[in-house]
Design a protein around this motif. Structure first.
Motif, short mmCIF file in Angstrom:
data_model
loop_
_atom_site.label_atom_id
_atom_site.label_comp_id
_atom_site.label_asym_id
_atom_site.label_seq_id
_atom_site.Cartn_x
_atom_site.Cartn_y
_atom_site.Cartn_z
N SER A 1 0.82 -1.21 0.00
CA SER A 1 0.00 0.00 0.00
C SER A 1 0.85 1.26 0.00
O SER A 1 0.39 2.32 0.38
N SER A 2 2.08 1.14 -0.41
CA SER A 2 2.98 2.31 -0.39
C SER A 2 2.89 3.13 -1.67
O SER A 2 3.61 4.11 -1.82
N GLN A 3 2.05 2.75 -2.59
CA GLN A 3 1.94 3.47 -3.86
C GLN A 3 0.58 4.19 -3.92
O GLN A 3 -0.42 3.62 -4.36
N PRO A 4 0.53 5.44 -3.49
CA PRO A 4 -0.74 6.17 -3.47
C PRO A 4 -1.34 6.35 -4.86
O PRO A 4 -2.56 6.40 -5.01
N LYS A 5 -0.49 6.45 -5.87
CA LYS A 5 -1.00 6.62 -7.23
C LYS A 5 -1.81 5.41 -7.67
O LYS A 5 -2.86 5.53 -8.29
N LEU A 6 -1.32 4.23 -7.33
CA LEU A 6 -2.03 2.99 -7.66
C LEU A 6 -3.36 2.92 -6.92
O LEU A 6 -4.38 2.56 -7.50
#
Length: 160
Positions: free
Chosen positions: A108-113
């Protein structure tokens, strides 16, 4: 349609059926009902006796026929309108499940995704709400027009 998921196809089918029923009602009100109304009025005017119990029962029978014919499919349209937001919500829930699935596998470290997944998951809700709002307005208008036509026929049959 691919972005919103499989539920959008179901929503599209419901919306298509709803609009086909609306078109059927409009065509009935514009083409068939005026002919039926003229037939009932001609039959009423042709009666020599318009005040007896039999004449009143005949008139009430025609009014009941008109009421049934005018309100045909209106309840089905109303149900299809109510189904639209529910299908939209179902699409959002299934979309969010897939977003959480991707988050669990890729982190969950990719806010864009996450943002793009949530954006795609809300598309079905928006589509369901738009379809329901348009359907609500059309259903209300059709119901009002049918009620007016019924009252007009009753007035015409009583004034003769």
């Amino acid at each position: 349609m691919n972005q919103g998921g499989q539920v959008l196809w179901w929503l599209a089918a419901v919306v298509l059926v709803k609009w086909l029923l609306v078109i059927e009602r409009v065509l009935y009100l514009l083409i068939t009902y005026p002919k039926q109304q003229q037939g009932w009025l001609r039959q009423w005017q042709a009666r020599a006796d318009q005040t007896s119990w039999h004449a009143r029962v005949q008139r009430e029978g025609w009014l009941s026929e008109a009421r049934i014919a005018l309100s045909q499919n209106l309840n089905l349209i109303k149900v299809l309108v109510a189904i639209c937001p529910m299908l939209g919500l179902l699409g959002t829930v299934t979309g969010m499940i897939s977003v959480f699935d991707v988050m669990s596998t890729q982190g969950s470290s990719q806010p864009k995704l996450m943002a793009s997944g949530i954006s795609l998951a809300t598309l079905p809700t928006m589509a369901g709400m738009v379809a329901a709002l348009a359907g609500m307005f059309v259903h209300a208008r059709l119901a009002k027009v049918c009620h007016w036509r019924e009252l007009k026929l009753e007035k015409l049959l009583r004034s003769q």
